[in-house]
Scaffold this motif. Sequence first.
Motif, PDB file in Angstrom:
ATOM      1  N   ARG A  49       0.829  -1.202   0.000  1.00  0.00           N
ATOM      2  CA  ARG A  49       0.000   0.000   0.000  1.00  0.00           C
ATOM      3  C   ARG A  49       0.865   1.254   0.000  1.00  0.00           C
ATOM      4  NH1 ARG A  49      -3.224  -1.807   3.459  1.00  0.00           N
ATOM      5  NH2 ARG A  49      -2.420  -0.860   5.361  1.00  0.00           N
ATOM      6  N   TYR A  50       1.983   1.227   0.709  1.00  0.00           N
ATOM      7  CA  TYR A  50       2.852   2.406   0.782  1.00  0.00           C
ATOM      8  C   TYR A  50       3.884   2.457  -0.350  1.00  0.00           C
ATOM      9  CZ  TYR A  50       1.126   3.917   5.328  1.00  0.00           C
ATOM     10  OH  TYR A  50       0.329   4.387   6.351  1.00  0.00           O
ATOM     11  N   ALA A  51       4.296   1.286  -0.854  1.00  0.00           N
ATOM     12  CA  ALA A  51       5.373   1.263  -1.846  1.00  0.00           C
ATOM     13  C   ALA A  51       4.883   1.445  -3.270  1.00  0.00           C
ATOM     14  CB  ALA A  51       6.151  -0.045  -1.734  1.00  0.00           C
ATOM     15  N   PHE A  52       3.734   0.856  -3.615  1.00  0.00           N
ATOM     16  CA  PHE A  52       3.325   0.818  -5.022  1.00  0.00           C
ATOM     17  C   PHE A  52       1.929   1.348  -5.288  1.00  0.00           C
ATOM     18  CE2 PHE A  52       6.125  -2.892  -4.198  1.00  0.00           C
ATOM     19  CZ  PHE A  52       7.213  -2.468  -4.934  1.00  0.00           C
ATOM     20  N   SER A  64      -1.526   3.876  -4.864  1.00  0.00           N
ATOM     21  CA  SER A  64      -1.835   5.299  -4.704  1.00  0.00           C
ATOM     22  C   SER A  64      -2.876   5.523  -3.604  1.00  0.00           C
ATOM     23  CB  SER A  64      -2.353   5.873  -6.026  1.00  0.00           C
ATOM     24  OG  SER A  64      -3.517   5.170  -6.446  1.00  0.00           O
ATOM     25  N   GLU A  65      -3.203   4.461  -2.833  1.00  0.00           N
ATOM     26  CA  GLU A  65      -4.206   4.573  -1.776  1.00  0.00           C
ATOM     27  C   GLU A  65      -3.804   5.591  -0.715  1.00  0.00           C
ATOM     28  OE1 GLU A  65      -5.460   0.808  -0.111  1.00  0.00           O
ATOM     29  OE2 GLU A  65      -4.888  -0.219  -1.955  1.00  0.00           O
ATOM     30  N   MET A  66      -2.494   5.670  -0.454  1.00  0.00           N
ATOM     31  CA  MET A  66      -1.992   6.573   0.587  1.00  0.00           C
ATOM     32  C   MET A  66      -1.405   7.846  -0.011  1.00  0.00           C
ATOM     33  SD  MET A  66      -2.813   4.536   2.970  1.00  0.00           S
ATOM     34  CE  MET A  66      -2.259   5.509   4.354  1.00  0.00           C
ATOM     35  N   TYR A 118       9.710   4.541   3.364  1.00  0.00           N
ATOM     36  CA  TYR A 118       8.912   4.105   4.509  1.00  0.00           C
ATOM     37  C   TYR A 118       8.558   2.627   4.372  1.00  0.00           C
ATOM     38  CZ  TYR A 118       5.071   3.976   7.882  1.00  0.00           C
ATOM     39  OH  TYR A 118       4.250   3.650   8.939  1.00  0.00           O
ATOM     40  N   ALA A 119       8.164   2.195   3.159  1.00  0.00           N
ATOM     41  CA  ALA A 119       7.809   0.796   2.920  1.00  0.00           C
ATOM     42  C   ALA A 119       9.018  -0.114   3.123  1.00  0.00           C
ATOM     43  CB  ALA A 119       7.260   0.638   1.505  1.00  0.00           C
ATOM     44  N   SER A 120      10.203   0.335   2.718  1.00  0.00           N
ATOM     45  CA  SER A 120      11.413  -0.453   2.922  1.00  0.00           C
ATOM     46  C   SER A 120      11.699  -0.640   4.407  1.00  0.00           C
ATOM     47  CB  SER A 120      12.608   0.227   2.243  1.00  0.00           C
ATOM     48  OG  SER A 120      12.424   0.318   0.850  1.00  0.00           O
TER      49      SER A 120
END
Length: 300
Positions: A254-257, A259-261, A268-270
């Motif tokens: 959700r955070y890496a790929f 556009s929801e966020m 941050y995703a890493s």
Amino acid sequence: MKTKWRIELWCWLFLLPTVALFVLFQGWPIAASFYYAMLDWSGLTSDSTFVGLRNFVDVAKDPYFWNAYKNSFKFMLGVVPLNLLVPLVLAVVLNRPRLKGASIYRTLIFLPVVTTTSIVGIIMVFIWGSDGAVNDALMKIGWLDTPINWLGDAKWSMFTVILISVWKNLGINMIYWLAGLQSIPKDLYEAAEVDGARGTKLFVYITIPLLLPIGAVILLLNVVNSLKVFDLIKTMTNGGPFFATDVVSTYIYRYAFSSEMGLPQLGYASAAGLFFAVTISILAIIQSVLNKRMKGRAQS
């Protein structure tokens, strides 16, 4: 010594393609993740800001991460026991030499394993939907009065995903247990039968102790794979409803790929991925140590 050196050189030459592929597709991404985790970076632009450990701190403060963290272990605790016990029972039944059509049963049980998980998830959405085949069957036999939204109700969604995951991986775990059962020498059973052992006693005192080493390996594989679950949950519930089935993998996606966020946050995703990777590594080390102790006791 010269001959030994040449043999080792040839071994390394044959291993070189595998090592190169591992470094390219496993080693480098892992190393890069440590660097990306210290950046405020969307992954879409060349602009990035070094923030040190701030991403790790933000992950640790996010209640949605801990909800996903808890759900990952809830999924694991639901899946692993069933992935051990049910395939073991099937393996014991299908390992009987007098059972007719055993190879056909094994093939049918193994079929879901070779089916793409995302395809299984999409199909199961229709089967387990409010107007799907499951509700229709349960209502016809009188077990339900009204349909249940198995995937849209937070009360049932995790249970449904666990059930489908167990069915999907039933075949591969059955094959592992069958390999373990077929590696047990028949002489042991024959000797025990001469001493008067039958049925349950053979299973408890011979089969189970000799299956423990391979059982530990199966346990480790299932624990690690269940904690990494993504495609099944992504296609079936997308982490919903109300984050009831949200696991760390879907959280990271959700955070890496996605556009929801808003704009993706690759740094941050890493950090979230590395945070969780430490947990999986600790579990793997603990299980490896316990496995070695079990082998030591069995040999002694």
